[in-house]
Scaffold this active site. Structure first.
Site, PDB file in Angstrom:
ATOM      1  CB  SER A 126      -0.893   0.015   1.248  1.00 32.13           C
ATOM      2  OG  SER A 126      -1.547   1.268   1.405  1.00 32.13           O
TER       3      SER A 126
ATOM      4  CE1 TYR B 133      -4.570  -1.735   4.624  1.00 32.56           C
ATOM      5  CE2 TYR B 133      -3.432   0.372   4.394  1.00 32.56           C
ATOM      6  CZ  TYR B 133      -3.997  -0.756   3.825  1.00 32.56           C
ATOM      7  OH  TYR B 133      -3.979  -0.914   2.463  1.00 32.56           O
TER       8      TYR B 133
END
Length: 262
Positions: free
Chosen positions: A154, A167
């Site tokens: 990401s 996350y």
């Protein structure tokens, strides 16, 4: 079924395992690979969603699509996933390590329940490790030897969003996992890379277009890109010969607030 060179410039195809294949990026990548001639084992927690991705009837296999309900955080599920894939197709040439969760969004660090933190770590990091380990074992022993693992990172593997501690921590950890696997795989023709994705249009990013919390405390809409562009990038990485590797790729909506975030 062995990995093969298709004619012309089409590149390599073979057998892929895609986790998180029931929606979003996993669904787009699965359909891209199937359309390019790959055989794909689809993994995810919801059988119905996997069947929708594959375009097969409930409880049946498509010709090159195998639906395998899987919780990647459970070692037994992962073992069964790879056993089923090898049992059906004979080998594994590609793992797209895609399954992941953001967890509860917008929760301050001091209020994040440990159970929520653990769920994100178990899915994003432990699940990625378990699948990579199973793929590594298979790729090392099969003939011809080798294969490719692509981890879905990401842009949060580089810079965080506000209130995204679980996350972001797991995506940073995935970068270390990618580097270590890449090094350890060299003697066995196992190529390992990572794609870091920013604001692809999926259910997970719907809120970006209406408003996302920014580093300055404001809430502002953000641009998104077509998830098909991500799928094509993964396919390009996947179809390279094993002598070549995209170690890290960043694919993002051109004008999203990433460069300079914070």
């Amino acid at each position: 079924m062995n990995a093969k060179e298709t004619d012309g410039q089409a590149g390599r195809t073979g057998v892929a395992v895609v986790t998180g294949a029931g929606s979003g990026i996993g669904r787009a990548v699965t359909r891209e690979l199937l359309g390019a001639g790959w055989s794909v084992a689809l993994a995810g927690r919801r059988a119905e969603a996997l069947e929708e991705t594959a375009g097969v009837s409930s409880g049946r296999e498509g010709g090159r699509a195998l639906v395998i309900p899987t919780d990647v955080s459970r070692p037994g599920d992962v073992e069964a996933l790879f056993a089923a894939a090898v049992g059906r197709f004979g080998r594994v040439d590609l793992l797209f390590n895609n399954a992941g969760t953001f967890g509860p969004g917008g929760v301050p660090v001091e209020d994040l329940p440990y159970e929520a933190w653990r769920h994100v770590v178990d899915t994003n990091l432990n699940g990625a490790f378990l699948c990579a380990q199973a793929a590594y074992r298979q790729m090392k022993e099969q003939s011809p030897q080798g294969g490719r693992i692509i981890n879905n990172g990401s842009v949060s593997a580089h810079v965080p969003r506000p209130r995204s501690v679980a996350y972001t921590a797991t995506k940073h950890a995935l970068t270390g996992l990618t580097k270590s696997l890449s090094l350890d795989g060299r003697p066995y023709r196992i190529a390992v890379g990572q794609i870091d994705i920013g604001n692809a249009a999926t259910d997970m990013t719907e809120r970006m277009e209406t408003g996302a919390l920014q580093a300055n405390g404001e809430v502002a809409p953000e641009p998104v890109m077509d998830v098909a562009d991500v799928a094509r990038t993964v396919r390009h990485m996947a179809e390279l010969p094993l002598e070549a590797n995209v170690q890290f790729a960043t694919v993002l909506a051109t004008t999203m607030p990433y460069v300079g975030r914070g």
